[in-house]
Design a protein around this motif. Structure first.
Motif: not given
Length: 600
Positions: A232-245
């Motif tokens: 789950a932490i690693t999946l979170k790292l794969c999100q570009y938070e500025e846009t949600g991509a």
């Protein structure tokens, strides 16, 4: 001796940038100013030994006469602790992280990489080799320096290393003794405000708290909690938070198997991969990823204006991702080409319509969300449903993105059916009875067509295409989509056929027919997790648990998986860490775990 490059790597990141650290505590991959940017650290796909004198694109903190390295994440964080010991017992500790925490009502996640070196025992000696690249593998980087910093003039950006270590010794890569904690902050070309040691120690504490607080909110199963939390932490790292991509992986051009030329750039947002990611994270309560991604999707749907949806987009929603090659980089273990961009953006893949609706439908029901979906959102999704109904029985490239041929793929058709089926449920939730009946009617029509076109009574199985009698692991997903049920003999027979045709020991192939690059040689990890789910639902729970344990044994030291695995050797191939594979670990752990009531 050649230090053989492998995928035994540890990701760090902050949802703006990320890096991969090898088993010698070297940063060997990392792009700026975003996941899809130019790699500062390109050693992973440079082909040279990262220990060699001519190595480029890395950041190494070498311990003289190093004999042993122990690595582990700080508990429930994306912070890596590496302990290096030399032959005489002298030792250091390196803490690697990308700062991420709440500050002034905003999330602080700069384009930066932080390293703290602490002496542990004896009189350890280190050298620092910070050799960034620019323009995809060009090591001719101009530097300037001051009393406490070194500036690196890169393509389109300048990065500054601020440090309390000796600048001259660092610049000249000389060996020196570590007698106090040393702090290194590689970030924007700005003067570092405040005392660097105090500030970075605070950043470390805040970042630790941030990740542990986030992990604390996960609804983990009783068993395999470490697997779920790390995935789950690693999946979170794969999100570009500025846009949600959400990117499919953090790397580009790791081959699917040796010398295959199947080298693709996965640093973009596939509608399909992101759907599976948010589906898995929803199962453990990580709603922030879903909410961010739904914002990204709403913009994609708005821009499409009822027209075709691409299979993938850039991190800001870019539509054009022209595929080219980076000739300076020879590739992972010298197995080029290194590709930048992905031509699949031009492909027709109809399953995206289903994945858009499936990602969104929870927002009509989940009262925990800050922003629940309403009638305006439903109206926008109806345009997606119209496209799904118009194309569900038309040829496309399929979810495996075949480049030279098209068919009507059963998986794509079923995903389009799911779009209409779930629209009916959303309409019912909103009290729009006429729209609920409309979409339910369309779903019924589509189901009848798909069942008639894909079922093969002679061979007793669903075909992967309407026109052939093909086996494809995606047929297992008819269960997850609720198109077929576990007790449906058609599903049971299809599962038997897929397992017999595509299973190789403990692993599943996507398909075993030739594609654009010949016969596939490696198994696709998520397909094995799909099989595990199907085994569980069809009453073979002991088989499912045994296969899940086998897959977990294939993980890297960081607890992660890449896209592919060699069934014969167990070696990992393909881009890393791969969201599909992490999704599979979460889904299977949640599914197979004993309930919490077993110990309460």
């Amino acid at each position: 001796m050649m230090d053989r490059t492998t995928l035994d790597l540890w990701p760090i990141g902050n949802c703006q940038v990320a890096a991969l650290i090898d088993r010698q505590a070297r940063l060997v991959w990392g792009c700026a100013p975003r996941f899809d940017g130019d790699p500062l650290f390109s050693s992973l796909i440079d082909g040279r030994d990262p220990a060699s004198d001519d190595a480029i694109g890395l950041w190494a903190i070498d311990l003289e006469d190093c004999a042993e390295v122990e690595q582990a994440y700080v508990r429930n964080t994306a912070i890596l602790r590496s302990r290096l010991r030399d032959q005489a017992g002298n030792a250091i500790e390196i803490l690697d992280f990308c700062p991420r925490f709440e500050r002034l009502g905003r999330t602080y996640r700069p384009v930066s990489f932080a390293r703290i070196v602490r002496p542990l025992t004896g009189s350890p000696r280190i050298r620092v080799r910070l050799r960034p690249t620019r323009d995809w593998g060009d090591s001719a980087v101009i530097t300037t320096s001051g009393s406490n910093h070194i500036r690196y003039l890169l393509a389109g950006q300048t990065m500054r290393l601020s440090t309390n270590a000796p600048v001259g010794l660092t610049q000249e890569e000389r060996w020196y003794r570590v007698e106090r904690p040393l702090h290194f902050f590689l970030g924007p070309d700005e003067s570092f405000s405040g005392d660097i040691a105090t500030t970075m120690d605070e950043m470390l504490a805040y970042t630790t708290h941030h990740w542990q607080h986030w992990a604390r909110g996960l609804a983990t199963p009783l068993e395999w909690q470490d697997v779920v939390i790390r995935s789950a932490i690693t999946l979170k790292l794969c999100q570009y938070e500025e846009t949600g991509a959400i990117v499919a992986a953090l790397t580009t051009s790791i081959p699917e198997h040796a010398g295959s030329q199947r080298n693709w750039d996965y640093r973009y947002c596939w509608i399909r991969d992101a759907y599976y990611t948010v589906q898995a994270l929803n199962r453990v309560g990580a709603l922030d990823v879903l909410e961010g991604y739904l914002g990204y999707l709403r913009n994609i749907v708005d821009d499409a204006k009822g027209g075709a949806i691409q299979p993938l987009y850039g991190l800001l929603g870019e539509k054009t991702l022209i595929e080219a090659e980076a000739p300076r980089l020879s590739g992972y273990r010298g197995m080029g080409p290194v590709r930048v961009g992905n031509q699949a953006y031009e492909q027709v893949q109809h399953d995206a319509y289903g994945q858009i609706v499936l990602s969104n439908v929870q927002a009509f029901f989940d009262q925990r969300l800050f922003r629940m979906a309403g009638e305006e959102d439903f109206a926008a999704l109806e345009r997606v449903g119209e496209r799904a109904f118009a194309v569900y029985d038309q040829p496309d490239a399929g979810l495996w993105e075949l480049r030279t041929r098209q068919s009507v793929h059963t998986y794509s058709a079923a995903m389009c059916w799911a779009a209409c089926d779930r629209l009916a449920k959303a309409a019912e939730r909103l009290g729009l009875d006429d729209r609920a009946a409309f979409w339910a009617g369309r779903a019924d029509t589509m189901r009848a067509t798909i069942e008639g076109a894909a079922w093969r009574p002679d061979t007793r199985r669903m075909s992967a295409t309407f026109s052939g009698d093909d086996l494809d692991a995606s047929l297992i997903q008819l269960l997850d989509l609720r198109f077929l049920t576990p007790d449906d003999t058609r599903f049971q027979d299809t599962l038997t056929a897929v397992e017999q045709g595509l299973r190789r020991g403990s692993h599943m192939l996507r398909y075993d027919t030739e594609d654009d690059f010949g016969l596939p040689e490696t198994a696709f990890n998520v397909c094995t997790f799909w099989l595990i789910e199907a085994l569980h639902f069809t009453g073979r729970d002991a088989d499912a648990r045994a296969l899940f344990d086998e897959m977990l044994s294939r993980r890297t030291a960081a607890g992660l998986l890449s896209e592919d695995i060699d069934p014969a050797t167990g070696e990992l191939w393909g881009n890393y860490p791969q969201t599909y594979s992490l999704v599979g670990m979460i889904n299977c752990a949640v599914l197979l775990s004993k309930p919490w009531s077993a110990i309460r």
